[in-house]
Write an enzyme that holds these catalytic residues in place. Sequence first.
Site, PDB file in Angstrom:
ATOM      1  NE  ARG A  28      -3.585   2.174   2.923  1.00 26.87           N
ATOM      2  CZ  ARG A  28      -4.833   2.511   2.191  1.00 26.87           C
ATOM      3  NH1 ARG A  28      -5.438   1.754   1.494  1.00 26.87           N
ATOM      4  NH2 ARG A  28      -5.302   3.809   2.814  1.00 26.87           N
ATOM      5  CB  ILE A  34      -5.311   6.067  -1.263  1.00 29.31           C
ATOM      6  CG1 ILE A  34      -5.534   4.239  -1.279  1.00 29.31           C
ATOM      7  CG2 ILE A  34      -4.569   6.550  -0.215  1.00 29.31           C
ATOM      8  CD1 ILE A  34      -3.875   3.732  -1.150  1.00 29.31           C
ATOM      9  CB  SER A  35     -10.506   3.814  -0.042  1.00 26.54           C
ATOM     10  OG  SER A  35     -11.300   4.258  -1.027  1.00 26.54           O
ATOM     11  CD  GLN A  36     -11.565   3.392   7.484  1.00 29.42           C
ATOM     12  OE1 GLN A  36     -12.450   3.267   6.566  1.00 29.42           O
ATOM     13  NE2 GLN A  36     -11.108   3.260   8.787  1.00 29.42           N
TER      14      GLN A  36
END
Length: 222
Positions: free
Chosen positions: A41, A67-69
Amino acid sequence: MSGNPESDPFASLRHAMVEQQLRVRGIRDERVLAAMERVPRHEFVSAYNNEAAYEDHPIEIGQQQTISQPFMVAAMAEAAQIKPADVVLEVGTGSGYQAAVLAELAAEVFTIERFASLAETAQKLLAHLNYANIVVALGDGSNGLPQYAPYDAIVVAAAAPEIPPALVDQLREGGRLVIPIGSAQEQELFLLRKQNGTPATQKLFGCKFVPLVGRYGFHPAT
Ligand code: SAH
């Protein structure tokens, strides 16, 4: 993408993310957990944010997008019930991170982004990371990506006011659509399953995504 833990200083952060953010909050699908443990990530955020990449929140990636959790990425992937032979569409490529997670679970992933700069950066990074089963497309994903349809699963990473009909049309029989629906400020994550040609929907939980912008989004694309 399995990294050698000794050569990957981020492996322990990633492991902690999986255990402390995903498993304890109820992510049960071992394939999803393993995918989240594999995908680097930190590569999908700016170098400045490398350490923060594994923290429990979204991170800015430019163009006022995020960028999503990690939990949200895992929850959407789990809800989509992806099997190894599946063909998946993601709407909202952003950094490319979620596409990489989906590519660990599926045979093939098509992902579409409206910002050329984000699509280009994501495409280069995914190629660099050797993801050969991801195609990045540029355009209004609220129309889906008809040329590669039908899809076994469609995951939308931006909030829509209503379920875009084109996405339901492009689902295969038995296919799943996971999408945040609501206002631009807050939404609920919906899971739609196409059975005998008819969509059956289910609300999963409350969430907050950046808006889907396009024909079936909040504002018409310019
Ligand atoms: N999945 C991404 C997070 C995406 S944030 C990741 O893992 O990093 C949502 C993304 O959807 C943004 O990049 C935004 O530009 C994009 N987006 C918004 N509306 C869109 C549309 N109609 N078609 C394609 N992409 C769209």
